[in-house]
Scaffold this active site. Structure first.
Site, PDB file in Angstrom:
ATOM      1  N   HIS A 199       7.406  -5.890  -3.048  1.00 57.73           N
ATOM      2  CA  HIS A 199       8.717  -5.689  -2.427  1.00 57.73           C
ATOM      3  C   HIS A 199       9.685  -5.000  -3.397  1.00 57.73           C
ATOM      4  CE1 HIS A 199       8.011  -9.386   0.404  1.00 57.73           C
ATOM      5  NE2 HIS A 199       7.697  -8.270   1.039  1.00 57.73           N
ATOM      6  N   ARG A 251       1.813 -16.912   5.139  1.00 56.16           N
ATOM      7  CA  ARG A 251       1.237 -17.174   3.808  1.00 56.16           C
ATOM      8  C   ARG A 251       1.801 -18.471   3.235  1.00 56.16           C
ATOM      9  NH1 ARG A 251       2.852 -11.529   1.861  1.00 56.16           N
ATOM     10  NH2 ARG A 251       1.318 -10.172   2.839  1.00 56.16           N
ATOM     11  N   ARG A 289       4.709   5.088   1.087  1.00 55.06           N
ATOM     12  CA  ARG A 289       4.735   3.756   0.499  1.00 55.06           C
ATOM     13  C   ARG A 289       3.316   3.431   0.016  1.00 55.06           C
ATOM     14  NH1 ARG A 289       4.438  -2.028   3.274  1.00 55.06           N
ATOM     15  NH2 ARG A 289       4.914  -3.239   1.413  1.00 55.06           N
ATOM     16  N   ASN A 304       4.255   4.951   5.993  1.00 52.75           N
ATOM     17  CA  ASN A 304       3.727   3.675   5.502  1.00 52.75           C
ATOM     18  C   ASN A 304       2.428   3.439   6.269  1.00 52.75           C
ATOM     19  OD1 ASN A 304       3.129   1.078   4.820  1.00 52.75           O
ATOM     20  ND2 ASN A 304       5.086   0.194   5.477  1.00 52.75           N
ATOM     21  N   GLU A 358      14.125   0.106   2.999  1.00 53.67           N
ATOM     22  CA  GLU A 358      13.081   0.639   2.125  1.00 53.67           C
ATOM     23  C   GLU A 358      12.817   2.116   2.404  1.00 53.67           C
ATOM     24  OE1 GLU A 358       9.866  -2.652   1.392  1.00 53.67           O
ATOM     25  OE2 GLU A 358      10.958  -3.144   3.208  1.00 53.67           O
TER      26      GLU A 358
END
Ligand code: AMP
Length: 408
Positions: free
Chosen positions: A184, A245, A95, A10, A389
Site C-alpha cells: 500500500h 485476511r 501498478r 492495474n 492511488e
C-alpha cells in the site's frame, strides 16, 4: 488533455482496472475495469464524470480486454475531447505489487527493469506475474510509449534494518529475501503528502501515522516524508485484521491447523487469506458496511468482528508512534477509513492514552467541513484524507516521461 494524459493500469490475474488521468488538470477522465477474463461472462465497465456503461467481452484474455479498453477509451476521448487517445497519451503507468529490494521508487520500464520485476516475482507469485502480463500487453499495443512501474513496496524501502528484519536466522534474509517489505506504499505516500498540503506544512518536517483501511488494511509510520515502519510484512497477510485476511496470528498456527484439520499448508494459507478477518469472525461478510448494519440490528458476531478490527488497529497504531517520537497527525483512508465514522471513533477511543479525543460532529461529517480534522481542538490531530492511488501513479509516470524527454 494534450500531452499530459496518462493511462493507469492495474492488472490482476483475471481482471484489469484502468484509469485515464489528465495530470495537467489533475482530473480523472475515465475509470473502469475488465473482469472475469478468460470466462464467458467477461465484462468491461467504465465511468466518466457523468456517464457509465458496460459491455460483454466474452472469453477475452488480457490482450483482448486491453484492446476493448483502448477502443472504448478512443470512443470516449473522440466524442468528448476531440482527437485520438493514442495521439494524446503521454505514457502508461502500471501498478506493480512487489519490487523486492530492487526498486526504491517508480521506474521507467526497460527490458532490464522488466526482467528484474520477473526475478522478484517469487515474492508475490499471485500478483507480479499478472502485473508483468499487463506491462507486456501494453508494450505490444503501444510500443513507442513510455511505460512506468509504480511499486506498492517502494515507499517502504526506507524502513531501517531493525524495523524490516524478522528475528530469524539472518541467512534467510541474505539468501531468500525473507524480510518485511510492506505494501500500500502508493496510498501511504499519497495521503501523507496530501496531509502535509492540508496542514500547510512541509512533509519534510512531519510525523504522521497513516491507516489505509480498505478490503486490505495496513498502517505506516511516516517521518519527514519517509516510511519508517509499517504493519504488512513479507506478504500482505501480516499485521491488521482485514476483510478476509487474519493479519497477525501465532506463527505456530499453520502446523496446529494442519494437524487438527488434516489439511495442507496451501489450504491453511488460503484459510488465513480468504476466509478469515471480518468475514471469518462474523461468519457473514467481509464488507464493513454490511457488518455495521448487521451489528446495529443486534448481530453479536458482526459486533465482535468490528470490535476485534478496531482494537487490533488501535494497538498497532499506538506501536507506530514508537519510531516517530511524536504524532503530528493520524490519517484515516481507504473505503473504511474514509467512510466509517464508527470504526474511526472506536479506534480513537482506544487511543485516548495518545491524546486523541474525537469530535462527534466532525467525525460524522468525515472531516469534510473541518479540513479533514475529526478530533476536538486541543486533541492530538486525526484526519480523514481520501486516497487516490491512480493519481499518484499518473503523477509519477508523467514526471518520469518529462525527465526522459529532458534527458533524451
Ligand atoms: P476499498 O478496498 O478501499 O474499496 O474499501 C472497501 C471497504 O470499505 C469495504 O469493507 C466497505 O464496506 C468499506 N466501506 C465503503 N463505504 C463504507 C461506508 N459508508 N461505511 C462503512 N464502510 C464502508
Amino acid at each position: 488533455m494534450n500531452g499530459s494524459t496518462i493511462l493507469v493500469i492495474n492488472c490482476g490475474s483475471s481482471s484489469i482496472k484502468f484509469a485515464l488521468i489528465d495530470t495537467g488538470a489533475d482530473t480523472q477522465l475515465v475509470s473502469g475495469w475488465a473482469e472475469r477474463l478468460g470466462q464467458p461472462e467477461a465484462q468491461l465497465g467504465w465511468k466518466t464524470e457523468d456517464a457509465r456503461g458496460s459491455q460483454p467481452i466474452a472469453r477475452a484474455d488480457h490482450r483482448g480486454a486491453m484492446e476493448a479498453i483502448i477502443d472504448r477509451l478512443e470512443e470516449i476521448v473522440g466524442s468528448r475531447y476531440g482527437g485520438t487517445l493514442t495521439a494524446q497519451l503521454a505514457g502508461i503507468g502500471h501498478r506493480v505489487v512487489h519490487g523486492g529490494e530492487s526498486f526504491t521508487r517508480s521506474t521507467a520500464i526497460t527490458s532490464a527493469v522488466l526482467a528484474e520485476i520477473e526475478r522478484v516475482s517469487h515474492l508475490a507469485p499471485l500478483h507480479n506475474p499478472a502485473n508483468v502480463l499487463g506491462i507486456k500487453t501494453a508494450q505490444a499495443l503501444f510500443p513507442h510509449l513510455a511505460q512506468v512501474a509504480v511499486f506498492d513496496t517502494a515507499f517502504h524501502q526506507t524502513l531501517p534494518e531493525h524495523a524490516y528484519l524478522y528475528a530469524l536466522p539472518y541467512e534467510l534474509y541474505e539468501q531468500h529475501g525473507v524480510r518485511r517489505y510492506g505494501f500500500h506504499g502508493t496510498s501511504h505516500r499519497y495521503v501523507t503528502r496530501r496531509a502535509a498540503q492540508m496542514l500547510d506544512r512541509p512533509d519534510a518536517d512531519l510525523a504522521l501515522i497513516s491507516a489505509h483501511l480498505g478490503n486490505g488494511c495496513s498502517a505506516a509510520a511516516v517521518l519527514n516524508g519517509r516510511s519508517v515502519d509499517t504493519t504488512m510484512g513479507l506478504t500482505p497477510l501480516e499485521g491488521l485484521v482485514m476483510g478476509t485476511r487474519s493479519g497477525d496470528v501465532d506463527p505456530s498456527l499453520h502446523e496446529f491447523l494442519s494437524n487438527q484439520l488434516g489439511i495442507g499448508l496451501a489450504d491453511v494459507t488460503n484459510l488465513l487469506n480468504k476466509k478469515s478477518g471480518l468475514l471469518g469472525l462474523s461468519g457473514l461478510n467481509n464488507d464493513m458496511r454490511a457488518l455495521e448494519a448487521a451489528s446495529a440490528a443486534g448481530d453479536h458476531r458482526a459486533q465482535l468482528a468490528i470490535d476485534v478490527f478496531c482494537y487490533r488497529l488501535a494497538k498497532y497504531l499506538a506501536a507506530l508512534a514508537v519510531p516517530l517520537g511524536r504524532i503530528d497527525a493520524m490519517i484515516f483512508t481507504g473505503g473504511i477509513g474514509e467512510n466509517s465514522a464508527l470504526v474511526r471513533a472506536k479506534t480513537l477511543d482506544h487511543l485516548a492514552i495518545l491524546g486523541f479525543r474525537v469530535d462527534a460532529e466532525r467525525n460524522a461529517g468525515h472531516g469534510r467541513q473541518s479540513n479533514g480534522a475529526i478530533t476536538q481542538d486541543g486533541s492530538t490531530l486525526a484526519l480523514v484524507v481520501p486516497t487516490n492511488e491512480e493519481a499518484m501513479i499518473a503523477a509519477d509516470t508523467i514526471e518520469l516521461v518529462r525527465q526522459g524527454i529532458a534527458e533524451g
